[in-house]
Design a protein around this motif. Structure first.
Motif, PDB file in Angstrom:
ATOM      1  N   VAL A   1       7.159  36.690  11.922  1.00 24.07           N
ATOM      2  CA  VAL A   1       6.886  35.853  12.937  1.00 24.07           C
ATOM      3  C   VAL A   1       6.915  34.392  12.321  1.00 24.07           C
ATOM      4  O   VAL A   1       7.229  33.381  12.852  1.00 24.07           O
ATOM      5  CB  VAL A   1       5.708  36.195  13.816  1.00 24.07           C
ATOM      6  N   LYS A   2       5.915  34.157  11.336  1.00 23.13           N
ATOM      7  CA  LYS A   2       5.771  33.059  10.819  1.00 23.13           C
ATOM      8  C   LYS A   2       7.026  32.563  10.167  1.00 23.13           C
ATOM      9  O   LYS A   2       7.518  31.168  10.399  1.00 23.13           O
ATOM     10  CB  LYS A   2       4.564  33.032   9.617  1.00 23.13           C
ATOM     11  N   ILE A   3       7.745  33.091   9.615  1.00 22.63           N
ATOM     12  CA  ILE A   3       9.112  32.562   8.887  1.00 22.63           C
ATOM     13  C   ILE A   3       9.993  32.159   9.943  1.00 22.63           C
ATOM     14  O   ILE A   3      10.657  31.214   9.987  1.00 22.63           O
ATOM     15  CB  ILE A   3       9.689  33.962   8.261  1.00 22.63           C
ATOM     16  N   LEU A   4      10.125  33.121  11.052  1.00 28.50           N
ATOM     17  CA  LEU A   4      11.014  32.694  12.316  1.00 28.50           C
ATOM     18  C   LEU A   4      10.745  31.401  12.776  1.00 28.50           C
ATOM     19  O   LEU A   4      11.440  30.251  12.980  1.00 28.50           O
ATOM     20  CB  LEU A   4      11.016  33.609  13.256  1.00 28.50           C
ATOM     21  N   LYS A   5       9.453  31.007  12.791  1.00 32.01           N
ATOM     22  CA  LYS A   5       8.757  29.681  13.301  1.00 32.01           C
ATOM     23  C   LYS A   5       9.004  28.798  12.251  1.00 32.01           C
ATOM     24  O   LYS A   5       9.419  27.479  13.014  1.00 32.01           O
ATOM     25  CB  LYS A   5       7.232  29.661  13.493  1.00 32.01           C
ATOM     26  N   LYS A   6       9.138  28.817  11.254  1.00 32.09           N
ATOM     27  CA  LYS A   6       9.340  28.045  10.171  1.00 32.09           C
ATOM     28  C   LYS A   6      11.016  27.583  10.242  1.00 32.09           C
ATOM     29  O   LYS A   6      11.292  26.445  10.129  1.00 32.09           O
ATOM     30  CB  LYS A   6       8.984  28.431   8.688  1.00 32.09           C
ATOM     31  N   ILE A   7      11.771  28.520  10.400  1.00 34.04           N
ATOM     32  CA  ILE A   7      13.129  28.292  10.410  1.00 34.04           C
ATOM     33  C   ILE A   7      13.466  27.369  11.671  1.00 34.04           C
ATOM     34  O   ILE A   7      14.266  26.479  11.511  1.00 34.04           O
ATOM     35  CB  ILE A   7      13.966  29.684  10.485  1.00 34.04           C
ATOM     36  N   GLN A   8      12.830  27.851  12.886  1.00 37.54           N
ATOM     37  CA  GLN A   8      12.879  27.159  14.026  1.00 37.54           C
ATOM     38  C   GLN A   8      12.486  25.703  14.039  1.00 37.54           C
ATOM     39  O   GLN A   8      13.327  24.638  14.333  1.00 37.54           O
ATOM     40  CB  GLN A   8      12.468  28.019  15.169  1.00 37.54           C
ATOM     41  N   ASP A   9      11.340  25.366  13.700  1.00 40.08           N
ATOM     42  CA  ASP A   9      10.496  24.264  13.702  1.00 40.08           C
ATOM     43  C   ASP A   9      10.242  23.455  12.568  1.00 40.08           C
ATOM     44  O   ASP A   9       9.867  22.384  12.589  1.00 40.08           O
ATOM     45  CB  ASP A   9       9.199  24.724  14.564  1.00 40.08           C
ATOM     46  N   GLY A  10      10.533  24.135  11.317  1.00 42.63           N
ATOM     47  CA  GLY A  10       9.780  23.452  10.238  1.00 42.63           C
ATOM     48  C   GLY A  10       8.412  23.699   9.747  1.00 42.63           C
ATOM     49  O   GLY A  10       7.827  24.046  10.965  1.00 42.63           O
ATOM     50  N   LEU A  11       7.992  23.437   8.474  1.00 43.02           N
ATOM     51  CA  LEU A  11       6.786  23.995   8.045  1.00 43.02           C
ATOM     52  C   LEU A  11       5.771  23.043   8.856  1.00 43.02           C
ATOM     53  O   LEU A  11       4.655  23.594   8.967  1.00 43.02           O
ATOM     54  CB  LEU A  11       6.636  23.819   6.451  1.00 43.02           C
ATOM     55  N   ASP A  12       6.220  21.674   9.086  1.00 45.70           N
ATOM     56  CA  ASP A  12       4.881  20.818   9.567  1.00 45.70           C
ATOM     57  C   ASP A  12       4.531  21.138  10.962  1.00 45.70           C
ATOM     58  O   ASP A  12       3.238  21.164  11.057  1.00 45.70           O
ATOM     59  CB  ASP A  12       5.820  19.366   9.743  1.00 45.70           C
ATOM     60  N   GLU A  13       5.301  21.528  11.937  1.00 45.76           N
ATOM     61  CA  GLU A  13       5.067  21.876  12.843  1.00 45.76           C
ATOM     62  C   GLU A  13       4.302  23.379  13.088  1.00 45.76           C
ATOM     63  O   GLU A  13       3.185  23.728  13.901  1.00 45.76           O
ATOM     64  CB  GLU A  13       6.356  22.287  14.094  1.00 45.76           C
ATOM     65  N   VAL A  14       4.506  24.199  12.182  1.00 45.42           N
ATOM     66  CA  VAL A  14       3.907  25.391  11.904  1.00 45.42           C
ATOM     67  C   VAL A  14       2.498  25.182  11.410  1.00 45.42           C
ATOM     68  O   VAL A  14       1.625  25.808  11.854  1.00 45.42           O
ATOM     69  CB  VAL A  14       4.772  26.294  10.973  1.00 45.42           C
ATOM     70  N   GLU A  15       2.277  24.314  10.334  1.00 45.13           N
ATOM     71  CA  GLU A  15       0.982  23.860  10.010  1.00 45.13           C
ATOM     72  C   GLU A  15       0.137  23.295  11.151  1.00 45.13           C
ATOM     73  O   GLU A  15      -0.995  23.489  11.138  1.00 45.13           O
ATOM     74  CB  GLU A  15       1.059  23.066   8.910  1.00 45.13           C
ATOM     75  N   LYS A  16       0.765  22.426  11.867  1.00 44.06           N
ATOM     76  CA  LYS A  16      -0.005  21.837  12.834  1.00 44.06           C
ATOM     77  C   LYS A  16      -0.284  22.985  14.001  1.00 44.06           C
ATOM     78  O   LYS A  16      -1.766  22.749  14.332  1.00 44.06           O
ATOM     79  CB  LYS A  16       0.853  21.093  13.559  1.00 44.06           C
ATOM     80  N   ALA A  17       0.402  23.785  14.351  1.00 47.71           N
ATOM     81  CA  ALA A  17      -0.005  24.844  15.312  1.00 47.71           C
ATOM     82  C   ALA A  17      -1.156  25.589  14.603  1.00 47.71           C
ATOM     83  O   ALA A  17      -2.155  25.990  15.184  1.00 47.71           O
ATOM     84  CB  ALA A  17       1.042  25.616  15.503  1.00 47.71           C
ATOM     85  N   ALA A  18      -1.052  25.989  13.203  1.00 49.73           N
ATOM     86  CA  ALA A  18      -2.110  26.940  12.660  1.00 49.73           C
ATOM     87  C   ALA A  18      -3.304  26.042  12.564  1.00 49.73           C
ATOM     88  O   ALA A  18      -4.469  26.736  12.988  1.00 49.73           O
ATOM     89  CB  ALA A  18      -1.659  27.122  11.258  1.00 49.73           C
ATOM     90  N   SER A  19      -3.254  24.921  12.467  1.00 53.70           N
ATOM     91  CA  SER A  19      -4.749  24.068  12.177  1.00 53.70           C
ATOM     92  C   SER A  19      -5.373  23.876  13.520  1.00 53.70           C
ATOM     93  O   SER A  19      -6.524  23.903  13.637  1.00 53.70           O
ATOM     94  CB  SER A  19      -4.502  22.723  11.441  1.00 53.70           C
ATOM     95  N   ALA A  20      -4.566  23.715  14.697  1.00 53.25           N
ATOM     96  CA  ALA A  20      -5.117  23.678  15.923  1.00 53.25           C
ATOM     97  C   ALA A  20      -5.738  25.072  16.302  1.00 53.25           C
ATOM     98  O   ALA A  20      -6.809  25.071  17.028  1.00 53.25           O
ATOM     99  CB  ALA A  20      -4.127  23.350  16.981  1.00 53.25           C
ATOM    100  N   GLU A  21      -5.202  26.102  15.978  1.00 52.00           N
ATOM    101  CA  GLU A  21      -5.662  27.320  16.354  1.00 52.00           C
ATOM    102  C   GLU A  21      -6.891  27.598  15.569  1.00 52.00           C
ATOM    103  O   GLU A  21      -7.805  28.494  15.926  1.00 52.00           O
ATOM    104  CB  GLU A  21      -4.626  28.570  15.989  1.00 52.00           C
ATOM    105  N   ASN A  22      -7.076  27.213  14.166  1.00 52.87           N
ATOM    106  CA  ASN A  22      -8.441  27.413  13.470  1.00 52.87           C
ATOM    107  C   ASN A  22      -9.320  26.218  13.571  1.00 52.87           C
ATOM    108  O   ASN A  22     -10.511  26.413  13.045  1.00 52.87           O
ATOM    109  CB  ASN A  22      -7.982  27.420  11.997  1.00 52.87           C
ATOM    110  N   ALA A  23      -9.134  25.369  14.474  1.00 47.43           N
ATOM    111  CA  ALA A  23     -10.244  24.425  14.715  1.00 47.43           C
ATOM    112  C   ALA A  23     -11.383  24.938  15.689  1.00 47.43           C
ATOM    113  O   ALA A  23     -11.260  25.923  16.463  1.00 47.43           O
ATOM    114  CB  ALA A  23      -9.651  23.426  15.561  1.00 47.43           C
ATOM    115  N   PRO A  24     -12.501  24.561  15.191  1.00 49.80           N
ATOM    116  CA  PRO A  24     -13.348  25.115  15.917  1.00 49.80           C
ATOM    117  C   PRO A  24     -13.618  24.654  17.284  1.00 49.80           C
ATOM    118  O   PRO A  24     -13.358  23.597  17.841  1.00 49.80           O
ATOM    119  CB  PRO A  24     -14.817  24.451  15.119  1.00 49.80           C
ATOM    120  N   ALA A  25     -14.017  25.731  18.087  1.00 51.83           N
ATOM    121  CA  ALA A  25     -14.031  25.414  19.681  1.00 51.83           C
ATOM    122  C   ALA A  25     -15.128  24.899  20.014  1.00 51.83           C
ATOM    123  O   ALA A  25     -16.433  25.055  19.335  1.00 51.83           O
ATOM    124  CB  ALA A  25     -13.693  26.779  20.485  1.00 51.83           C
TER     125      ALA A  25
END
Length: 108
Positions: free
Chosen positions: A66-90
């Protein structure tokens, strides 16, 4: 060792070590994925995409795929942004009896 360099922000060293690791285990999807990440961080985006496609073809674990496919589609920068948003404290949820900021509990 290559991934340790990557995590420390030493991307050029990470590329060298991960390229050596690929020579030893060319069919490892995780190493190919990590090399793609290191290539991306050093500005070698075409090579990064090639490595991620190769990692995909090596039948990685479903979560990794799943992560690899997202990188292929969007690039690493977008995947990292999404991951940091998911890990941000609520923000903490409001509790009964809490008062809005700037208001006293006696109504004024």
């Amino acid at each position: 060792l290559g991934w340790a360099h990557y995590r420390l922000g030493r991307y050029d060293e990470a590329v060298k070590e991960l390229e050596r690791a690929i020579e030893l285990k060319p069919s490892d999807p995780v190493i190919n994925d990590h090399l793609g990440d290191a290539y991306w961080k050093t500005g070698r985006k075409l090579e990064a995409t090639f490595q991620w496609n190769h990692a995909r073809d090596l039948k990685p674990e479903p979560d990794d795929l799943v992560k690899i496919l997202k990188k292929i589609q969007d690039g690493l920068d977008e995947v990292e942004k999404a991951a940091s948003a998911e890990n941000a404290p609520a923000a903490p949820a409001a509790q009964p009896g809490d008062t809005p900021a700037g208001m006293s509990s006696n109504g004024g």
